[in-house]
Design a protein around this motif. Structure first.
Motif, short mmCIF file in Angstrom:
data_model
loop_
_atom_site.label_atom_id
_atom_site.label_comp_id
_atom_site.label_asym_id
_atom_site.label_seq_id
_atom_site.Cartn_x
_atom_site.Cartn_y
_atom_site.Cartn_z
N SER A 181 36.92 32.50 41.90
CA SER A 181 37.73 33.02 43.00
C SER A 181 39.21 33.04 42.68
CB SER A 181 37.47 32.22 44.28
OG SER A 181 37.98 30.93 44.18
N HIS A 182 39.70 32.13 41.82
CA HIS A 182 41.13 32.12 41.56
C HIS A 182 41.57 33.28 40.67
CE1 HIS A 182 40.03 29.98 37.74
NE2 HIS A 182 41.13 30.53 37.29
N PHE A 185 43.87 35.76 42.15
CA PHE A 185 45.25 35.35 42.43
C PHE A 185 45.96 35.00 41.13
CE2 PHE A 185 42.63 34.74 46.10
CZ PHE A 185 43.38 35.33 47.09
N LEU A 186 45.64 33.82 40.61
CA LEU A 186 46.40 33.27 39.49
C LEU A 186 46.49 34.24 38.31
CD1 LEU A 186 47.86 30.87 38.30
CD2 LEU A 186 45.67 29.95 37.56
N ARG A 210 39.35 39.68 47.39
CA ARG A 210 39.85 38.34 47.08
C ARG A 210 39.03 37.25 47.76
NH1 ARG A 210 46.29 38.42 47.28
NH2 ARG A 210 46.56 39.45 45.28
N TYR A 331 51.62 36.21 38.15
CA TYR A 331 51.47 35.72 39.50
C TYR A 331 52.16 34.37 39.68
CZ TYR A 331 49.19 35.13 44.04
OH TYR A 331 48.93 34.98 45.37
N SER A 332 51.99 33.47 38.70
CA SER A 332 52.57 32.13 38.84
C SER A 332 53.82 31.95 38.00
CB SER A 332 51.54 31.07 38.42
OG SER A 332 51.48 30.96 37.01
#
Lengths: 428, 428, 428
Positions: A181-182, A185-186, A210, A331-332
């Motif tokens: 799932s990450h 995002f990440l 997402r 993203y990060s």
């Protein structure tokens, strides 16, 4: 749903005699890169595994030894020893050990006393397989067959193996490895920029949906963790991440690229080795692929020279770049898939306090993995059979597939998960 | 007169639930320089206060957030997070928090489950005042009015605020701040060389009379600590150092120079932030004054670039220069008023062992301050009123004055301590 | 034969009140090189001994002070103090102490209160002898006569003294110092290359006979540890290593070279000072000898500039050179006799776990030394006489000698061990 303190300790402690530590000791684990102890009579190498300090060496006849780091005599480190004439000789008083840990020369005592033959250091058997040296630290009578993970079975030209130090307990690393799932995002911004991930339709699916739905299937080797997202044409996009006992994870492949995988091996309870593997079951890696891996792309990293410590690490805030974070390129703000994961996992602290979590439905894989580890650890105590010991159960691949909405991955992806060697991956 | 071990622990422990820790939580405290979180949607900043790990950010609308550093989901540090669209979003799975700590987006779970609305991180209210971000970490229903210390009330051009890391418990720092007696020794050689202290007749008085007499007066905001020395013409020279609860001190001004002050804010029990303020209540700081402050003169310091760590610090023995010490140019051989204090305070160890002290009459201010802190901490436990909460009690200045021998400072200096804003300090 | 955990703790703990710590406190011990506090009114020096933090200084009249590091007032380190006018003055409030620790000026309190005269820091007497400052940390009424070890009695031109930090408990250092058997291995390749060891027939004997027979003789000062090897012409080659209570060892000399010796002085339980001495009882050291010692040859080392930390140390793996190890030029690959020993001793960990040892017959000297230390420590508790306190018992030399096989070293070497000053060593 958060763990109790006792459960968290059980899951994260890996020393000899601990519940999960004894479980890990039932399996072969990668201990070193083969290249670290390539030369007969070459330099010995310090190795720490499951909290035990060891030293590895290859003897004159090419045999591998992995024995207690400290001489039985006065406790001096054998890392300072001389690897010569089929044994490692302590520099202090010349006591010498063969690859089994047996003292084969004890020059400070007459042979007639029988002392030499009684001196034997702890030692663990080693196998070289898939570019790694594997060891088994459990009861000799229970030693399983050699590992058969697919990446260990392919020809060297089809494989690239690296390792890096991770400054966290192994479990938060595993939990990252099985957490599809990450990715939304990440790694979102990085997938289409990375030469080893780019160009897949799946990258769009990951960004678009997402909130994947998780289906976790227990099988003889561990778990098959399916994450389902919306795909085009009213179909599901499935990523299936095998977790193979006790610490192996495989990454759902992207069209054309090699398969990725990890082994997360405890050094002690606050550090682990993150092994990172790319392989293609049906073809050699291309020169650009291999170069990208050496350059720290994909799941690999750049190192502090002469070490396995990532160049971007805790001490330099992982070279965080707020401008690429702000622009969304990263993203990060951390460069590279591997350090994106490692930076966050290390930020949880050396051992994550799982009594304070708030898990949600996308954490199903994590919940099931913890449960399986504890269940297996108790089975080990009780002497009942363990998952993942039979080599056949290790012959599983990751798989990415689009399926009609009425087909479960157990039906639609099974063939792709258990294909024979030398066949192409099923992938999107 | 030395403390018991229990008293020393009570006075120096500041975590949640400790006696003095809970007292500190009843007051607004400076948490960051305003410039650290100046930009809307700028980088989040790690902050540790009273042992609690927090992260600060300014959201899209300019609101300040100071919330728990770790995501409620899996415990990842939100320092790695994305400050975007009115919230701080965790880089791992995109959970997003607003400035109150409320989860406002939880993409891994359907909104219908109600989980998102139940997720709320600990958060503390913030106020920007006097070039600092202030926070209140106590029970919401007991939140006091905003701070009214004089330096927070003057226009920015009349003020200069800096902070530095001090590697000691807050209390030994406070005890230095209220201790007028060491000025005669430690700072003796430096006062007339420093652009922000030089040229005052008081510097002579400090050097001449090394055994000041202390009179300590409790008032509604804390303590007024008077130190009396012989002056010319058969008069007394009084330095009055206010200690304003729970951790503010003011330095008796020298003729013409801005007033100085400090806040000593616990990071954890072994480190504190030494806030250093200069301000003039009635005029703008001059360009040379401001430059001197930036250059680390007066009570300010030079830094290790990119940090709030003093350039002269424990690891380099504070750049001790035995030749200037020997010549007397610098009494202790350490350059700068601030590091002269900090070096000695840190040399006591992270937490001074006060069971081994030998206090004397010039330590009256210290004795009374400890007593007041313990008394207030117990009052807090019992729910009785606390000193220093009412903003009016914070409106006090330091003051230096010559008085006839028959006039106590309570009579002769009172007006100077409580003058209105925009008036000149009373000073020597 | 391995120790119990309790025995190991008794032998390795040296703080005040511990069994062996109190034993050490009955003897003079070298605390600093004389050159460290050479100048009257020079910089004070931090010294830690047996776990106690002290500061040393030489006052205006040349007297040595070794007193508690921390001011009796508020606990500030006196290392920051001013060494002036016959006392060390704290930089904080000007309290001043003489070399006995007596407070001689307390400017913050009127003399009439009597407080000053009551303030006295712990202090230990000092003697300058043999290029070192010696101190005695035990009960004043039991202070023994000054040390009379031979190297302290010779003229300065006959002596070279150095010290280095060793990152291990003192005991594993002593145990290396009395262990003649490792010479055949660890130092084997180095003896004939080192300017301070080369050219002795004994080097051949050491290499040839790797299983020396040990005879240990207790004498009034400690132990005389004889190690016997085969020599030419059907004779024995004896190396006799005196262990003089509580921490002195002497190295059997090699023909023509100065005698070597060590003192192993606990800093705390995980570090010690390794004092290294060369001296010739009958002649001045030559310029090349002295230069070699300064260059870190023999038992001396090169340093990290400005410190007593060896340049080759734990943090850089002692600059291990696997190629010289492989070629046999250096048995362990570490350069220099001193660091060959120190590297292995430090590799045992800060405090060796002696419950896991396997001692053999060549460890007789080690076994007897431990026994003697424990026996003496208990005697100290019971108030019965201790070995090595009488200066006459310290007047012993090391000795190397060839003897007929039917002559024990007690008979054949005794004269060589106890020769008068100004006579040549008995050596091979």
């Amino acid at each position: 749903m958060a763990l109790t303190r006792e459960q968290n300790e059980q899951l994260t402690r890996t020393g000899a005699g601990t519940l999960v530590g004894d479980l890990f000791r039932r399996y072969w684990m990668p201990a070193l890169l083969a290249e670290e102890v390539a030369a007969a009579d070459g330099p010995p190498v310090r190795v720490q595994l499951l909290g035990e300090k060891l030293v590895a060496f290859r003897d004159t006849q090419g045999r591998l030894g992995l024995i207690s780091e400290f001489c039985a005599h006065r406790g001096v480190s054998l890392w300072f020893g001389r690897n010569e004439e089929c044994g490692l000789r302590c520099s202090y008083h010349g006591w010498k050990y063969d690859v089994t840990g047996q003292c084969v020369d004890l020059p400070s005592e007459a042979e007639a006393t029988g002392m030499r033959s009684r001196i034997k250091l702890k030692s663990y058997p080693c196998i070289e397989l898939g570019g790694a040296i594997w060891t088994y630290m459990g009861p000799p009578e229970l030693q399983p067959e050699p590992p058969a993970l697919e990446w260990t079975q392919v020809a060297p030209e089809r494989r690239f193996v690296s390792k890096r130090l991770q400054e966290s307990n192994y479990l938060q690393a595993i939990e990252g490895g099985i957490d599809s799932s990450h990715v939304s995002f990440l790694h979102g911004g990085s997938l289409n920029r990375d030469p080893l991930f780019k160009g897949s339709r799946a990258n769009e699916y990951n960004l678009r949906d997402r909130m994947p739905h998780f289906e976790v299937v227990e099988y003889d080797g561990g778990l098959l963790i399916g994450a389902r997202r919306e795909a085009d044409s009213d179909r599901w996009y499935w990523r299936i991440t095998p977790f193979i006992m006790p610490c192996h994870t495989l990454i759902a492949p992207r069209a054309g690229h090699p398969i990725g995988g990890h082994a997360w091996v405890p050094i002690d309870d606050e550090r682990c080795w993150a092994w990172s593997i790319n392989y293609h079951p049906a073809r050699a890696l291309t020169a650009p692929e291999r170069q990208a891996m050496k350059d720290g792309k994909g799941i690999h990293v750049k190192y502090v020279p002469g070490t396995f410590v990532p160049l971007a690490n805790k001490d330099n805030d992982y070279l965080m770049d707020r401008s690429t974070q702000k622009s969304g390129v990263n993203y990060s703000g951390i460069e590279g898939i591997a350090m994106q994961d490692a930076s966050l996992q290390e930020s949880m602290g050396p051992v994550q306090d799982r009594t304070k979590e708030n898990l949600c439905s996308t954490d199903n894989g994590i919940i099931m993995t913890r449960r399986l580890l504890l269940k297996a650890a108790k089975a080990n105590r009780e002497g009942t059979p363990l998952p993942g010991l039979d080599p056949d159960t290790q012959r599983v691949r990751s798989c990415a597939i689009e399926l009609p909405r009425n087909v479960h991955f157990k039906d639609g992806a099974w063939e792709g998960l258990f294909r024979e060697l030398d066949t192409d991956p099923v992938t999107v």
